[in-house]
Design a protein around this motif. Structure first.
Motif, PDB file in Angstrom:
ATOM      1  N   CYS A  53       0.293   3.068   3.755  1.00 20.47           N
ATOM      2  CA  CYS A  53       0.686   2.490   5.047  1.00 20.47           C
ATOM      3  C   CYS A  53       1.633   1.308   4.881  1.00 20.47           C
ATOM      4  O   CYS A  53       2.016   0.687   5.862  1.00 20.47           O
ATOM      5  CB  CYS A  53      -0.553   2.040   5.813  1.00 20.47           C
ATOM      6  SG  CYS A  53      -1.302   0.533   5.160  1.00 20.47           S
ATOM      7  N   CYS A  84      -6.736  -1.326   0.352  1.00 21.96           N
ATOM      8  CA  CYS A  84      -5.832  -1.801   1.395  1.00 21.96           C
ATOM      9  C   CYS A  84      -6.668  -2.280   2.567  1.00 21.96           C
ATOM     10  O   CYS A  84      -7.503  -1.536   3.091  1.00 21.96           O
ATOM     11  CB  CYS A  84      -4.892  -0.674   1.821  1.00 21.96           C
ATOM     12  SG  CYS A  84      -3.827  -1.146   3.196  1.00 21.96           S
ATOM     13  N   CYS A  90       0.860  -1.179   0.000  1.00 23.55           N
ATOM     14  CA  CYS A  90       0.000   0.000   0.000  1.00 23.55           C
ATOM     15  C   CYS A  90       0.904   1.238   0.000  1.00 23.55           C
ATOM     16  O   CYS A  90       1.837   1.314   0.796  1.00 23.55           O
ATOM     17  CB  CYS A  90      -0.884  -0.005   1.242  1.00 23.55           C
ATOM     18  SG  CYS A  90      -1.786   1.537   1.497  1.00 23.55           S
ATOM     19  N   CYS A 119      -5.420  -0.086   6.055  1.00 27.39           N
ATOM     20  CA  CYS A 119      -5.806   1.312   6.311  1.00 27.39           C
ATOM     21  C   CYS A 119      -7.122   1.649   5.606  1.00 27.39           C
ATOM     22  O   CYS A 119      -7.604   2.768   5.735  1.00 27.39           O
ATOM     23  CB  CYS A 119      -4.701   2.274   5.886  1.00 27.39           C
ATOM     24  SG  CYS A 119      -4.442   2.396   4.103  1.00 27.39           S
TER      25      CYS A 119
END
Ligand code: ZN
Length: 91
Positions: free
Chosen positions: A20, A37, A17, A40
């Motif tokens: 994050c 994702c 991602c 997050c």
């Protein structure tokens, strides 16, 4: 095997991602390129738009024979230098 729709050959598969660095990524129905994702919960796209031209084009590499002759010339081995224009072959 049947697919609900044809696969998108331009879809890239991100490893992490971008927000994050999570690895729990799933394709998302938001767009043809969207990924979600699982860590997050962000939905984002990854697109490849092509490759830009290089600022400078490198000079073409000399042939092995040309490189050898240039090296011999540079180091002063005049005795073994071939005639200019000779393109190799010992026939
Ligand atoms: Zn994330």
């Amino acid at each position: 095997m049947s697919l609900r729709r044809a696969p998108n050959p331009n879809r890239n598969f991100p490893t992490y991602c971008p927000y994050c660095a999570g690895e729990e990524l799933y394709p998302n129905e938001e767009t043809e390129f969207a990924w979600k994702c699982g860590e997050c919960l962000r939905v984002f796209e990854v697109k490849f738009h092509g490759q830009d031209d290089a600022g400078t084009t490198p000079a073409p590499a000399p042939s092995t024979e040309d490189a050898l002759q240039a090296s011999l010339r540079k180091h002063g081995h005049d005795a073994v230098l071939r005639e200019v224009g000779h393109t190799g072959g010992n026939a």
